[in-house]
Design a protein around this motif. Structure first.
Motif, mmCIF file in Angstrom:
data_model
loop_
_atom_site.group_PDB
_atom_site.id
_atom_site.type_symbol
_atom_site.label_atom_id
_atom_site.label_comp_id
_atom_site.label_asym_id
_atom_site.label_seq_id
_atom_site.Cartn_x
_atom_site.Cartn_y
_atom_site.Cartn_z
ATOM 1 N N PRO A 282 0.846 -1.198 0.000
ATOM 2 C CA PRO A 282 0.000 0.000 0.000
ATOM 3 C C PRO A 282 0.884 1.252 0.000
ATOM 4 O O PRO A 282 2.051 1.211 0.405
ATOM 5 N N VAL A 283 0.339 2.350 -0.459
ATOM 6 C CA VAL A 283 1.069 3.615 -0.439
ATOM 7 C C VAL A 283 1.384 3.988 1.010
ATOM 8 O O VAL A 283 0.521 3.957 1.883
ATOM 9 N N GLY A 284 2.647 4.318 1.277
ATOM 10 C CA GLY A 284 3.053 4.730 2.613
ATOM 11 C C GLY A 284 3.313 3.591 3.565
ATOM 12 O O GLY A 284 3.501 3.821 4.765
ATOM 13 N N SER A 285 3.336 2.337 3.080
ATOM 14 C CA SER A 285 3.572 1.195 3.937
ATOM 15 C C SER A 285 4.666 0.326 3.328
ATOM 16 O O SER A 285 5.268 0.681 2.311
ATOM 17 N N VAL A 286 4.928 -0.811 3.966
ATOM 18 C CA VAL A 286 5.969 -1.710 3.482
ATOM 19 C C VAL A 286 5.339 -2.808 2.638
ATOM 20 O O VAL A 286 4.123 -3.004 2.641
ATOM 21 N N MET A 287 6.181 -3.530 1.936
ATOM 22 C CA MET A 287 5.720 -4.620 1.086
ATOM 23 C C MET A 287 5.503 -5.879 1.917
ATOM 24 O O MET A 287 6.219 -6.149 2.894
ATOM 25 N N THR A 288 4.504 -6.668 1.542
ATOM 26 C CA THR A 288 4.274 -7.964 2.173
ATOM 27 C C THR A 288 3.691 -8.907 1.140
ATOM 28 O O THR A 288 3.258 -8.481 0.060
ATOM 29 N N ARG A 289 3.679 -10.196 1.460
ATOM 30 C CA ARG A 289 3.113 -11.196 0.549
ATOM 31 C C ARG A 289 1.643 -11.392 0.901
ATOM 32 O O ARG A 289 1.290 -11.630 2.067
ATOM 33 N N MET A 290 0.750 -11.266 -0.079
ATOM 34 C CA MET A 290 -0.680 -11.444 0.130
ATOM 35 C C MET A 290 -1.251 -12.322 -0.976
ATOM 36 O O MET A 290 -0.609 -12.554 -1.999
ATOM 37 N N ARG A 291 -2.473 -12.749 -0.747
ATOM 38 C CA ARG A 291 -3.209 -13.508 -1.757
ATOM 39 C C ARG A 291 -4.250 -12.588 -2.381
ATOM 40 O O ARG A 291 -4.888 -11.791 -1.694
ATOM 41 N N ILE A 292 -4.412 -12.697 -3.699
ATOM 42 C CA ILE A 292 -5.352 -11.848 -4.426
ATOM 43 C C ILE A 292 -6.352 -12.733 -5.150
ATOM 44 O O ILE A 292 -5.966 -13.705 -5.812
ATOM 45 N N ALA A 293 -7.647 -12.403 -5.011
ATOM 46 C CA ALA A 293 -8.712 -13.112 -5.727
ATOM 47 C C ALA A 293 -9.237 -12.215 -6.836
ATOM 48 O O ALA A 293 -9.664 -11.088 -6.584
#
Length: 754
Positions: A282-293
């Protein structure tokens, strides 16, 4: 309506770009909304579109303070358009909204048509996608039950999945409810100075629940609204594609979340959705691994691209997650890939390396079609810079006959990069003048991509991008459009003349020089046009001469070839080569050198002006003097000429224009006593001794609307001056002559004030 009757209809809608365009424009009623509507647009953008049932002619946007603003035809009027109200372009707004929505769902090949069912184009809106195998048909016109059944059967017989949707006046939705259990309805409302599209769900009890198209999603059955289940929208989405047992969901702000390196998830245990594991930030946050549907019919996201979620989405926690399973699921209805590999808003996202590196702009062989389009875009942006404005991307491409849907965001960035390539310190970024329709003030969303493509780098902060945008926009205005020097002689009232007036005066003076087949010193030219040469820098001089000549063309001469420096004997001026370069002339073309080009352009200027004036050499006077008329009036012609000359000199000293009524009063005769040919003969006599370079007092005589009198072209022609039969060009000549008259008599005005 008789063909030449004045158009009194209040036309509220138009199309933009060309007569057969499908990009609609609704003109707001209020004058404040009118001003916002016209930002980035010009009076020549609007047409009575053929898809509106119109004549295809240009429309003028009319601004009023005490009544509704509206479009009007330019006379003469031959239009038989019947629907002119605020809802008369709703079929185009619905078509555009569906096209945009489907692209956000991942369908790039979308075609929209507007069949004529008997009452004009737009009786229905047909949107085809999915390689032509799917169709959304919006029935706009009223239709009989028999024809409705026949059309349904005909469409169902083809190898196409069809969803029927209905406009506000189709009158057949109850039959759809009986057949399918519900009906999808479209309607448009006037909001924020435009027509906004809404989607309604009609139930058997005749109730209709309305939402926006952005809240809907696409399935195999077609458009699905949040109201087609008894559950709230997020629960419906969860049923469609989540494996979570909780109903906790956080809405995601569109355009604030991006992902890359997406790969299909190992477990695909949901229906109507495909799951992907991706790097998300997200803008202004850090990267993480997520699942997208994502919807099962959407285009799979490339792991080699940076993708932005720009539509409705929710963030849902996943239960039972572990080290090899993400903790969060993003339910989305679509995404938009970015043309660049990085973006300063998401600095931690790094797409996986692609199978090959795309060639740089320097090494890319642009197809001939792209080269022509890039050249056209560059010319249009130069015109926009000359008017010190901005232009919508949608309007810009429609000048060339394209629709916004013909270009992906990647295409747009690639073309604008080509417009400004290669980057140079003395050349503005013309793409800074391009904005998107309905965007907030500031740089367009694609501008940082253009900067990256031109070598600025992809890690610029939003503040830095905005700073570059503002600086490049101002530079474009200053370089492309000739600046009016600060020491330019003041016109009437002490106001410095506008750039366009100064350019017009330069052009008119150079046409006179060409008529005499000679050259002119720069200082003399500046003095005659009201600009002091000492106040014009060398770079401003080049910009001014470039503005005089427009862009280089083999169809018209370069008038700047007639300008030389003080003390120079002959040959091209030292700055002529730079002027040619700025006009688009390239070394190696014909002629092959600036010196040869100077000779060719000088001779072309002489020949062109000579041809224009050939009909003026020793012309027989078109005005026959009527001695009986003067006897009847009881006054001598010579007396009237003297009185008119005195009145015009007085007007010049007062720096004002006059009508024929004022001149007739000064001569002691009734205004209607003299016909137009006699008036012209008097004004010719007034200016007969002016010679080829003198000022023309007759240019101060105007008709209603501050336009040249009908016989002004005849006066110019008889006196051997440059003239035109085109009203706009004739008005330009008259304004230039008028400015010369005011400048010549300015000393008298100053002496009177002293």
């Amino acid at each position: 309506m008789p063909p030449y009757e004045e158009d009194n209809r209040k036309v509220q809608t138009a199309v933009i770009g060309q007569p057969d365009a499908d990009w609609p424009a609704f003109l707001p009623f209020d004058h404040d909304d009118f001003d916002r509507f016209m930002l980035g647009r010009s009076r020549d953008d609007f047409y009575c579109g053929t898809l509106l049932g119109g004549c295809g002619k240009k429309l003028t946007a009319k601004r009023y303070l005490h009544k509704k603003c509206h479009f009007a035809h330019r006379p003469p009027v031959h239009c038989r358009r019947t629907q002119t109200g605020e809802d008369s372009a709703d079929h185009l707004y619905i078509g555009q909204a569906l096209q945009h929505w489907l692209r956000r769902q991942g369908h790039q090949q979308v075609r929209v048509s507007y069949p004529d069912l008997g009452s004009g184009p737009g009786g229905a809106v047909e949107v085809r996608f999915g390689s032509g195998t799917r169709l959304i048909r919006v029935q706009m016109d009223r239709i009989s039950l028999k024809r409705w059944k026949a059309t349904r059967a005909q469409l169902a017989a083809g190898n196409v999945r069809v969803q029927w949707v209905y406009g506000p006046n189709s009158g057949i939705t109850h039959n759809e409810v009986k057949a399918e259990g519900h009906a999808i309805r479209f309607t448009c409302r006037t909001e924020g100075g435009t027509r906004k599209v809404y989607v309604g769900t009609q139930r058997p009890d005749h109730s209709v629940k309305v939402t926006t198209l952005g809240e809907c999603h696409l399935t195999d059955e077609g458009i699905v609204t949040p109201h087609l289940t008894d559950e709230p929208p997020k629960a419906a989405e969860a049923d469609a594609g989540t494996d979570t047992t909780t109903q906790l969901a956080f809405p995601v702000i569109p355009g604030r979340l991006a992902f890359t390196a997406a790969v299909p998830a190992v477990e695909q245990n949901v229906t109507a959705r495909l799951l992907y594991d991706a790097d998300v930030q997200p803008v202004g946050s850090v990267m993480t691994r997520m699942r997208i549907a994502l919807p099962v019919h959407s285009v799979p996201p490339s792991p080699h691209r940076l993708n932005v979620i720009e539509s409705t989405a929710h963030l849902v926690p996943l239960l039972g997650s572990g080290a090899d399973r993400p903790n969060w699921l993003i339910e989305a209805v679509g995404f938009s890939p970015l043309p660049t590999q990085s973006d300063p808003r998401w600095p931690d996202l790094r797409p996986a390396p692609g199978p090959r590196t795309p060639p740089s702009p320097e090494k890319t062989a642009t197809p001939a079609k792209d080269e022509a389009l890039v050249k056209f875009l560059r010319q249009k942006l130069i015109q926009t810079a000359h008017s010190r404005g901005l232009i919508n991307w949608e309007t810009l491409i429609q000048y060339r006959g394209y629709a916004p849907g013909d270009f992906t965001p990647q295409d747009r960035a690639r073309l604008l990069i080509a417009v400004d390539h290669p980057r140079a310190s003395d050349k503005p970024v013309l793409s800074s003048l391009v904005k998107m329709a309905q965007q907030e003030p500031g740089p367009a969303s694609h501008f940082h991509e253009v900067l990256a493509g031109l070598g600025w780098g992809g890690d610029l902060s939003p503040e830095r991008v905005r700073d570059i945008w503002e600086r490049q926009r101002k530079t474009a205005y200053d370089i492309v459009r000739a600046e009016t020097p600060s020491k330019t002689a003041a016109s009437a009232g002490g106001i410095a003349p506008a750039d366009s007036d100064l350019i017009n005066r330069f052009r008119t003076e150079l046409e006179r020089v060409a008529f005499r087949r000679t050259l002119i010193n720069w200082s003399t030219l500046a003095k005659l046009t009201g600009a002091r040469s000492a106040g014009v820098t060398p770079s401003a001089r080049i910009r001014l001469l470039v503005a005089v000549d427009g862009s280089y063309s083999s169809k018209r001469p370069v008038l700047s070839s007639l300008v030389k420096l003080d003390g120079q004997e002959t040959g091209p001026a030292p700055f002529f080569g730079q002027v040619l370069k700025e006009l688009g002339w390239k070394p190696g073309s014909t002629p092959r050198s600036p010196e040869a080009a100077w000779l060719a352009e000088r001779d072309r200027a002489y020949a062109l002006v000579a041809r224009a004036a050939s009909a003026s050499k020793n012309p027989s006077s078109p005005f026959r003097d009527d001695h009986g008329l003067w006897a009847k009036l009881g006054i001598k012609r010579k007396t009237v000429v003297k009185a008119v000359r005195r009145a015009l000199v007085s007007a010049a000293e007062r720096q004002v224009r006059v009508s024929w009524q004022t001149l007739a009063s000064a001569a002691g005769i009734r205004p209607e006593a003299l016909p137009d040919p006699t008036r012209a003969s008097i004004l010719i006599e007034v200016d007969r001794n002016a010679g080829p370079d003198g000022v023309l007092l007759s240019s101060l005589v105007v008709s209603s609307g501050n336009l040249p009198v009908p016989y002004f072209a005849d006066i110019l022609k008889y006196l051997g001056r440059p003239y035109s039969s085109f009203p706009i060009e004739l008005s330009r000549i008259r304004k230039a002559e008028q400015a010369r008259v005011f400048a010549a008599h300015a000393w008298s005005a100053n002496r009177t004030e002293a």
